[in-house]
Motif scaffolding. Structure first.
Motif, PDB file in Angstrom:
ATOM      1  N   UNK A 159      28.116 -37.297  45.167  1.00 42.49           N
ATOM      2  CA  UNK A 159      29.307 -38.076  44.816  1.00 42.49           C
ATOM      3  C   UNK A 159      30.576 -37.409  45.350  1.00 42.49           C
ATOM      4  N   UNK A 160      30.659 -36.077  45.216  1.00 47.54           N
ATOM      5  CA  UNK A 160      31.821 -35.372  45.729  1.00 47.54           C
ATOM      6  C   UNK A 160      31.972 -35.509  47.225  1.00 47.54           C
ATOM      7  N   UNK A 161      30.850 -35.401  47.957  1.00 47.70           N
ATOM      8  CA  UNK A 161      30.892 -35.503  49.414  1.00 47.70           C
ATOM      9  C   UNK A 161      31.264 -36.904  49.878  1.00 47.70           C
ATOM     10  N   UNK A 162      30.875 -37.905  49.115  1.00 45.59           N
ATOM     11  CA  UNK A 162      31.146 -39.288  49.526  1.00 45.59           C
ATOM     12  C   UNK A 162      32.491 -39.811  49.027  1.00 45.59           C
ATOM     13  N   UNK A 163      32.878 -39.437  47.818  1.00 43.22           N
ATOM     14  CA  UNK A 163      34.146 -39.926  47.267  1.00 43.22           C
ATOM     15  C   UNK A 163      35.339 -39.135  47.800  1.00 43.22           C
ATOM     16  N   UNK A 164      35.174 -37.807  47.949  1.00 46.91           N
ATOM     17  CA  UNK A 164      36.172 -36.921  48.582  1.00 46.91           C
ATOM     18  C   UNK A 164      37.482 -36.797  47.802  1.00 46.91           C
ATOM     19  N   UNK A 165      37.588 -37.405  46.647  1.00 44.53           N
ATOM     20  CA  UNK A 165      38.804 -37.340  45.840  1.00 44.53           C
ATOM     21  C   UNK A 165      38.427 -36.948  44.414  1.00 44.53           C
ATOM     22  N   UNK A 250      25.733 -35.925  56.759  1.00 44.11           N
ATOM     23  CA  UNK A 250      26.793 -36.798  57.272  1.00 44.11           C
ATOM     24  C   UNK A 250      28.148 -36.103  57.239  1.00 44.11           C
ATOM     25  N   UNK A 251      28.424 -35.393  56.162  1.00 43.39           N
ATOM     26  CA  UNK A 251      29.722 -34.725  56.039  1.00 43.39           C
ATOM     27  C   UNK A 251      29.885 -33.624  57.066  1.00 43.39           C
ATOM     28  N   UNK A 252      28.770 -33.035  57.519  1.00 45.95           N
ATOM     29  CA  UNK A 252      28.841 -31.887  58.414  1.00 45.95           C
ATOM     30  C   UNK A 252      28.562 -32.264  59.864  1.00 45.95           C
ATOM     31  N   UNK A 253      28.471 -33.554  60.150  1.00 44.89           N
ATOM     32  CA  UNK A 253      28.332 -34.009  61.537  1.00 44.89           C
ATOM     33  C   UNK A 253      29.623 -34.631  62.018  1.00 44.89           C
ATOM     34  N   UNK A 254      30.168 -35.540  61.227  1.00 46.17           N
ATOM     35  CA  UNK A 254      31.378 -36.245  61.638  1.00 46.17           C
ATOM     36  C   UNK A 254      32.602 -35.629  60.980  1.00 46.17           C
ATOM     37  N   UNK A 255      33.617 -35.348  61.775  1.00 45.10           N
ATOM     38  CA  UNK A 255      34.880 -34.819  61.281  1.00 45.10           C
ATOM     39  C   UNK A 255      35.986 -35.743  61.741  1.00 45.10           C
ATOM     40  N   UNK A 256      37.167 -35.671  61.131  1.00 41.40           N
ATOM     41  CA  UNK A 256      38.271 -36.519  61.573  1.00 41.40           C
ATOM     42  C   UNK A 256      38.590 -36.296  63.035  1.00 41.40           C
ATOM     43  N   UNK A 257      38.972 -37.374  63.720  1.00 35.97           N
ATOM     44  CA  UNK A 257      39.279 -37.281  65.144  1.00 35.97           C
ATOM     45  C   UNK A 257      40.371 -36.252  65.383  1.00 35.97           C
ATOM     46  N   UNK A 258      40.169 -35.427  66.390  1.00 33.14           N
ATOM     47  CA  UNK A 258      41.151 -34.429  66.755  1.00 33.14           C
ATOM     48  C   UNK A 258      41.086 -33.152  65.944  1.00 33.14           C
ATOM     49  N   UNK A 259      40.154 -33.050  64.986  1.00 35.35           N
ATOM     50  CA  UNK A 259      40.045 -31.837  64.183  1.00 35.35           C
ATOM     51  C   UNK A 259      39.652 -30.662  65.072  1.00 35.35           C
ATOM     52  N   UNK A 260      40.386 -29.573  64.974  1.00 35.13           N
ATOM     53  CA  UNK A 260      40.084 -28.346  65.708  1.00 35.13           C
ATOM     54  C   UNK A 260      39.755 -27.269  64.691  1.00 35.13           C
ATOM     55  N   UNK A 261      38.605 -26.655  64.842  1.00 38.75           N
ATOM     56  CA  UNK A 261      38.149 -25.667  63.883  1.00 38.75           C
ATOM     57  C   UNK A 261      37.708 -24.410  64.609  1.00 38.75           C
ATOM     58  N   UNK A 262      38.178 -23.271  64.143  1.00 41.15           N
ATOM     59  CA  UNK A 262      37.720 -21.984  64.657  1.00 41.15           C
ATOM     60  C   UNK A 262      36.665 -21.434  63.709  1.00 41.15           C
ATOM     61  N   UNK A 263      35.489 -21.153  64.229  1.00 43.44           N
ATOM     62  CA  UNK A 263      34.388 -20.691  63.391  1.00 43.44           C
ATOM     63  C   UNK A 263      33.771 -19.439  63.994  1.00 43.44           C
ATOM     64  N   UNK A 264      33.021 -18.750  63.165  1.00 49.58           N
ATOM     65  CA  UNK A 264      32.284 -17.568  63.605  1.00 49.58           C
ATOM     66  C   UNK A 264      30.802 -17.821  63.390  1.00 49.58           C
ATOM     67  N   UNK A 265      30.009 -17.595  64.425  1.00 47.90           N
ATOM     68  CA  UNK A 265      28.569 -17.793  64.343  1.00 47.90           C
ATOM     69  C   UNK A 265      27.888 -16.438  64.524  1.00 47.90           C
ATOM     70  N   UNK A 266      27.075 -16.072  63.559  1.00 46.25           N
ATOM     71  CA  UNK A 266      26.354 -14.809  63.650  1.00 46.25           C
ATOM     72  C   UNK A 266      25.131 -14.961  64.547  1.00 46.25           C
ATOM     73  N   UNK A 267      24.936 -14.011  65.451  1.00 41.33           N
ATOM     74  CA  UNK A 267      23.783 -13.993  66.344  1.00 41.33           C
ATOM     75  C   UNK A 267      23.130 -12.626  66.288  1.00 41.33           C
ATOM     76  N   UNK A 268      22.001 -12.496  66.972  1.00 44.47           N
ATOM     77  CA  UNK A 268      21.308 -11.212  67.023  1.00 44.47           C
ATOM     78  C   UNK A 268      22.104 -10.154  67.769  1.00 44.47           C
TER      79      UNK A 268
END
Length: 476
Positions: A159-165, A250-268
């Motif tokens: 419900x939180x992921x879909x309602x967002x408010x 669904x929440x983690x595939x589609x983001x608002x258009x133009x969203x720019x995110x800096x992330x860190x990905x751990x690798x070996x």
């Protein structure tokens, strides 16, 4: 990283968040104790009447309170989820390789613990005041109500992921809480009510949990009531977990258009830094691009490729590889570099979009070497260094085998003045030679973007026709 380890990490994260705010622990324990202290005495006059065995009011009341604890422990999961959406936590988790189901289970497991601890305390205190504890049945009861908590927690998260408010979530939760609890017979057995109320209660999944809980608390384990309770509650939990997982996906595939995110990905090989940008509209493919040895992914040629991909609806990811994050100038072992790159691309590719990967110079080599492994639909090789630097008198070497090993369609863009040479085209490899350019490919980024846009438009699943371009770049 295994699914079990991912679930454990998310569980520990959620549990730590709760322990840092002990007010939730206090209220989760005091509320049921207040019911015991302030409401249970009102029922003493009902002892020996309908639905209440003589002198055993608590035996009927306490199982209902345990169901109420389970319901409350689970239904609070949606509020932190909305905060994570608003603060960008969900967006950062989107590019991790973690299972979305493990992410949901971490929250669900925390909520099960938040039910079990006060539940055991309430049973122990109630036993001191006359509650007849049948510990074998109560152990099975805890399992049943753990399923109920899981169902409520997953539902609240979805419900939180879909309602967002927060306001919308509060309206829904408070709107269903009263009818669900009253029609389950938590406080008073529904056998005391009229027939229409008892019929309506059978439409409420919590009713079956309450009935089974009272049977288990009385020591009756192998009964039809218990079996139906487990069947209904287990089905509700399975359905809620499926819905919650789908909502996370669904929440983690589609983001608002133009969203720019800096992330860190751990690798070996250590952490990689990635800048992810969403397109306007629904994404059509994923373009993962990187730098050359000792460089950064913001050179004019790489940015030209990024802009061309964005124009065709790509999610773009500019990757700073682990060795550069550490401050190194040279990539070191090719095998280690390739393994880290594959981990980065795997994390970014969770959405299932077609993948195009590329880079300049050493980054082009990595993209070619790993294309087959990561299932790339195409490779963009900027300034591919065909021949490594050599001293006078040394025999020449070629990296042509790396280029041909891509196993997919490749676009090579090299300057006609590149000292490291220019590869030859073949059936899978298109080579574009840019006049006046050196290995830097810095003079005419517009020509690079045009060539990339035309080539991307020919890839299956990405473009059916090439877009309009500003100029012609002669292929070799």
């Amino acid at each position: 990283m295994t699914f079990a380890l991912q679930t454990e990490l998310f569980f520990r994260r959620k549990l730590l968040e709760t322990l840092r705010q002990p007010v939730w622990l206090v209220t989760g324990l005091t509320t049921p104790l207040l019911y015991l202290a302030l409401f249970a005495p009102l029922l003493r006059s009902l002892a020996g009447g309908p639905a209440f065995p003589p002198g055993q009011v608590l035996d009927v009341f306490v199982p209902g309170i345990l169901v109420l604890i389970a319901f409350g422990a689970g239904m609070g999961a949606g509020w932190p989820v909305i905060w994570e959406l608003d603060s960008g936590v969900i967006e950062r988790l989107r590019v991790t390789p973690a299972s979305r189901f493990a992410l949901l289970l971490g929250t669900t497991a925390r909520d099960v613990v938040m039910f079990a601890v006060p539940g055991v305390v309430v049973m122990a205190i109630a036993a001191l005041f006359g509650f007849h504890a049948h510990w074998g049945g109560l152990a099975v009861l805890l399992v049943l109500l753990a399923l109920l908590t899981a169902a409520c927690s997953a539902t609240s998260s979805a419900l939180g992921l879909n309602l967002k408010q927060i306001g919308s979530l509060a309206a829904v939760v408070t709107g269903v809480q009263l009818p669900l609890t009253l029609l389950s017979g938590i406080l008073l057995p529904l056998s005391l009510g009229p027939e229409w109320l008892r019929v309506l209660a059978h439409l409420n999944p919590m009713y079956y949990a309450v009935q089974a809980s009272r049977s288990l608390a009385a020591g009756s384990v192998l009964t039809g009531t218990v079996g139906v309770g487990f069947l209904v509650t287990g089905a509700a939990a399975a359905l809620a977990l499926w819905w919650g997982t789908r909502s996370y996906q669904r929440a983690m595939v589609l983001s608002p258009a133009g969203t720019v995110t800096a992330v860190e990905i751990m690798t070996s090989a250590g952490p990689a830094h990635v800048v992810v940008e969403q397109p306007a509209g629904r994404p059509r493919f994923l373009a993962v691009l990187t730098h050359g040895a000792g460089g950064t992914p913001d050179t004019p040629d790489v940015l030209a490729v990024r802009d061309a991909a964005r124009g065709l609806g790509a999610v773009t990811a500019l990757v700073t590889q682990p060795y550069r994050v550490r401050g190194g100038r040279a990539p070191g072992s090719a095998a280690r570099q390739d393994a880290a790159w594959a981990e980065i691309v795997t994390a970014l590719s969770d959405s299932g979009l077609p993948l195009v990967q590329g880079g300049r110079s050493n980054g082009a080599r990595v993209a070619c070497r790993t294309a087959r492994q990561v299932g790339a639909a195409g490779v963009i090789a900027l300034a591919f260094p065909l021949h490594p630097p050599r001293r006078p008198g040394q025999p020449g070497k070629s990296r042509d085998a790396e280029l041909r090993a891509a196993g997919t369609r490749v676009l090579v863009l090299n300057g006609d003045r590149d000292p490291f040479g220019i590869p030859e085209p073949d059936d899978a490899t298109r080579v574009v030679v840019l006049p006046g350019e050196t290995h830097a490919l810095s003079k005419n980024p517009a020509a690079i973007g045009d060539a990339v846009a035309r080539w991307l438009g020919t890839l299956p699943g990405i473009g059916s026709r090439p877009p309009s371009v500003s100029g012609q770049v002669p292929p070799r």
